[in-house]
Design a protein around this motif. Sequence first.
Motif, PDB file in Angstrom:
ATOM      1  N   VAL A 143       0.686  -1.089   0.203  1.00  0.00           N
ATOM      2  CA  VAL A 143       0.079   0.136   0.124  1.00  0.00           C
ATOM      3  C   VAL A 143       0.803   1.385  -0.079  1.00  0.00           C
ATOM      4  O   VAL A 143       1.767   1.339   0.794  1.00  0.00           O
ATOM      5  N   GLY A 144       0.516   2.369  -0.869  1.00  0.00           N
ATOM      6  CA  GLY A 144       1.444   3.325  -0.934  1.00  0.00           C
ATOM      7  C   GLY A 144       1.084   4.200  -2.297  1.00  0.00           C
ATOM      8  O   GLY A 144      -0.053   3.918  -3.033  1.00  0.00           O
ATOM      9  N   ALA A 145       2.101   5.020  -2.663  1.00  0.00           N
ATOM     10  CA  ALA A 145       1.963   5.600  -4.095  1.00  0.00           C
ATOM     11  C   ALA A 145       3.284   5.418  -4.708  1.00  0.00           C
ATOM     12  O   ALA A 145       4.360   5.699  -3.888  1.00  0.00           O
ATOM     13  N   GLY A 146       3.219   5.412  -5.997  1.00  0.00           N
ATOM     14  CA  GLY A 146       4.652   5.535  -6.633  1.00  0.00           C
ATOM     15  C   GLY A 146       5.350   4.309  -6.575  1.00  0.00           C
ATOM     16  O   GLY A 146       4.772   3.202  -6.430  1.00  0.00           O
ATOM     17  N   SER A 147       6.444   4.203  -6.863  1.00  0.00           N
ATOM     18  CA  SER A 147       7.230   2.997  -6.915  1.00  0.00           C
ATOM     19  C   SER A 147       8.939   3.411  -6.521  1.00  0.00           C
ATOM     20  O   SER A 147       9.107   4.592  -6.154  1.00  0.00           O
ATOM     21  N   ARG A 148       9.750   2.550  -6.352  1.00  0.00           N
ATOM     22  CA  ARG A 148      10.924   2.714  -5.787  1.00  0.00           C
ATOM     23  C   ARG A 148      11.977   1.587  -6.460  1.00  0.00           C
ATOM     24  O   ARG A 148      11.621   0.447  -6.559  1.00  0.00           O
ATOM     25  N   PRO A 149      13.012   1.904  -6.732  1.00  0.00           N
ATOM     26  CA  PRO A 149      13.979   0.856  -7.253  1.00  0.00           C
ATOM     27  C   PRO A 149      14.515  -0.016  -6.208  1.00  0.00           C
ATOM     28  O   PRO A 149      14.548   0.536  -5.029  1.00  0.00           O
ATOM     29  N   LEU A 150      14.796  -1.249  -6.578  1.00  0.00           N
ATOM     30  CA  LEU A 150      15.201  -2.342  -5.665  1.00  0.00           C
ATOM     31  C   LEU A 150      16.527  -2.905  -5.952  1.00  0.00           C
ATOM     32  O   LEU A 150      16.481  -3.482  -7.264  1.00  0.00           O
ATOM     33  N   THR A 151      17.533  -2.483  -5.554  1.00  0.00           N
ATOM     34  CA  THR A 151      19.022  -2.969  -6.482  1.00  0.00           C
ATOM     35  C   THR A 151      19.748  -4.052  -5.271  1.00  0.00           C
ATOM     36  O   THR A 151      20.589  -4.561  -5.877  1.00  0.00           O
ATOM     37  N   GLN A 152      19.246  -4.115  -4.212  1.00  0.00           N
ATOM     38  CA  GLN A 152      20.080  -5.231  -3.262  1.00  0.00           C
ATOM     39  C   GLN A 152      18.792  -5.877  -2.473  1.00  0.00           C
ATOM     40  O   GLN A 152      17.956  -5.381  -1.925  1.00  0.00           O
ATOM     41  N   ALA A 153      18.613  -7.319  -2.725  1.00  0.00           N
ATOM     42  CA  ALA A 153      17.527  -8.117  -1.987  1.00  0.00           C
ATOM     43  C   ALA A 153      18.102  -9.632  -1.765  1.00  0.00           C
ATOM     44  O   ALA A 153      18.659 -10.041  -2.712  1.00  0.00           O
ATOM     45  N   TYR A 154      17.932 -10.120  -0.830  1.00  0.00           N
ATOM     46  CA  TYR A 154      18.121 -11.399  -0.429  1.00  0.00           C
ATOM     47  C   TYR A 154      19.517 -11.944  -0.806  1.00  0.00           C
ATOM     48  O   TYR A 154      20.000 -12.841  -1.142  1.00  0.00           O
ATOM     49  N   GLY A 155      20.356 -10.672  -0.488  1.00  0.00           N
ATOM     50  CA  GLY A 155      21.877 -11.000  -0.445  1.00  0.00           C
ATOM     51  C   GLY A 155      22.292 -11.150  -2.033  1.00  0.00           C
ATOM     52  O   GLY A 155      23.468 -11.294  -2.136  1.00  0.00           O
ATOM     53  N   HIS A 156      21.620 -10.395  -2.927  1.00  0.00           N
ATOM     54  CA  HIS A 156      22.093 -10.388  -4.343  1.00  0.00           C
ATOM     55  C   HIS A 156      21.785  -9.039  -4.983  1.00  0.00           C
ATOM     56  O   HIS A 156      20.933  -8.171  -4.343  1.00  0.00           O
ATOM     57  N   ALA A 157      22.680  -8.715  -5.865  1.00  0.00           N
ATOM     58  CA  ALA A 157      22.198  -7.399  -6.587  1.00  0.00           C
ATOM     59  C   ALA A 157      21.106  -7.676  -7.518  1.00  0.00           C
ATOM     60  O   ALA A 157      21.244  -8.908  -8.121  1.00  0.00           O
ATOM     61  N   VAL A 158      20.048  -6.760  -7.467  1.00  0.00           N
ATOM     62  CA  VAL A 158      18.952  -7.228  -8.257  1.00  0.00           C
ATOM     63  C   VAL A 158      18.529  -5.954  -9.202  1.00  0.00           C
ATOM     64  O   VAL A 158      19.123  -4.717  -8.924  1.00  0.00           O
TER      65      VAL A 158
END
Length: 207
Positions: A143-158
């Motif tokens: 829930v919210g507005a807009g978006s954001r980049p995700l570049t690190q997750a679960y121990g990996h660059a994404v």
Amino acid sequence: MNDIQGSYNTAAVDYHAILKDYHHSDPFEIGGLDYFRALVSDGPVGDLGCGTGRVTAYLAGQGLDVFGVDLTPGMVEVARREYPELRFEVGSLLGLDLKDGELAGALAWYSLVHTPREELPVAFAELFRVLRPGGVLAHGFKVGAGSRPLTQAYGHAVDLQVYMYDVPEVAGLLADAGFVEVATLTRAALPAEKDAGQAALIVRKPQ
């Protein structure tokens, strides 16, 4: 950029190790899943965007005839290894390899968090198509507005984009696709959830 397949192929093993038991620690998630389970009549259920199959396995343990579909071959490979008694296939919510009216229930449980606003009507129309009259859909999202980049997750660059939506907006898009509301569950963000609360919209295809 939004390299969903590449990112989750890379992170699949660690994703599963981190999240495989998450639903046991989150009353909101288990409440939404159990509500959905209680509403589904006899018949096949598709966990669409199943990831590594943790929710598929939970619902199977609750007695549902459930299978999983995910966009990412690496996630499906992990799901098949971890839950060999269940069926998992590679596929997209934007074009499912399922017959019209095939499913008694469908789960899109955070499956569309990387899907931009303009593609949501396509996904919701596809979910409507594959459900039988009276079939139930549970859609979980941030829930919210807009978006954001995700570049690190679960121990990996994404390379991912995470989209957040207002509940009335998503409810309206589901109604536009033909669904009728059954229940809406929301909660505020937990301290570890930086910028988004959570919602689960449970809707039904009319008889």
